[in-house]
Design a protein around this motif. Sequence first.
Motif, PDB file in Angstrom:
ATOM      1  N   LEU A   1       0.907  -1.151   0.121  1.00  0.00           N
ATOM      2  CA  LEU A   1       0.126  -0.055  -0.022  1.00  0.00           C
ATOM      3  C   LEU A   1       0.895   1.216  -0.198  1.00  0.00           C
ATOM      4  CD1 LEU A   1      -3.065  -0.892   2.753  1.00  0.00           C
ATOM      5  CD2 LEU A   1      -3.017  -0.867   0.004  1.00  0.00           C
ATOM      6  N   GLU A   2       1.890   1.347   0.854  1.00  0.00           N
ATOM      7  CA  GLU A   2       2.823   2.498   1.181  1.00  0.00           C
ATOM      8  C   GLU A   2       3.414   2.701  -0.562  1.00  0.00           C
ATOM      9  OE1 GLU A   2       5.409   1.534   4.442  1.00  0.00           O
ATOM     10  OE2 GLU A   2       3.767   2.081   5.864  1.00  0.00           O
ATOM     11  N   GLN A   3       4.010   1.380  -1.002  1.00  0.00           N
ATOM     12  CA  GLN A   3       4.664   1.854  -2.351  1.00  0.00           C
ATOM     13  C   GLN A   3       3.884   2.253  -3.407  1.00  0.00           C
ATOM     14  OE1 GLN A   3       6.434  -2.209  -2.770  1.00  0.00           O
ATOM     15  NE2 GLN A   3       7.983  -1.981  -1.467  1.00  0.00           N
ATOM     16  N   THR A   4       2.646   1.837  -3.543  1.00  0.00           N
ATOM     17  CA  THR A   4       1.737   2.351  -4.430  1.00  0.00           C
ATOM     18  C   THR A   4       1.414   3.605  -4.307  1.00  0.00           C
ATOM     19  OG1 THR A   4       0.542  -0.066  -4.568  1.00  0.00           O
ATOM     20  CG2 THR A   4      -0.563   1.669  -5.522  1.00  0.00           C
ATOM     21  N   LEU A   5       1.095   4.008  -2.905  1.00  0.00           N
ATOM     22  CA  LEU A   5       0.682   5.430  -2.612  1.00  0.00           C
ATOM     23  C   LEU A   5       2.030   6.382  -2.976  1.00  0.00           C
ATOM     24  CD1 LEU A   5      -1.361   5.171   0.560  1.00  0.00           C
ATOM     25  CD2 LEU A   5      -2.231   5.937  -1.506  1.00  0.00           C
TER      26      LEU A   5
END
Length: 86
Positions: free
Chosen positions: A18-22
Amino acid sequence: ILLLCTNGLWELVDRSVLEQTLQWFAGTPVADPARLCSILRERAQERGATDHLSLIVAQVVRLARSQEAGALAEAGTTAHLSNAEA
């Protein structure tokens, strides 16, 4: 960028993903909240999502000072809501 989501997403997709995608989304020159919702829905489906999942992506954009007065006068807001079914 603010992501509000149900457990249909955050229980299935690792926090690091999630963090990488955001972070990727924040770095794109023309960020599209609808596209981000689609990508996150796909991530949940790849991990076996069988329940409904709801996502809200809010992107806050800072305006240049010369644009702030006009934007405040117009008082317009734009939102993209995605209620994605897995």
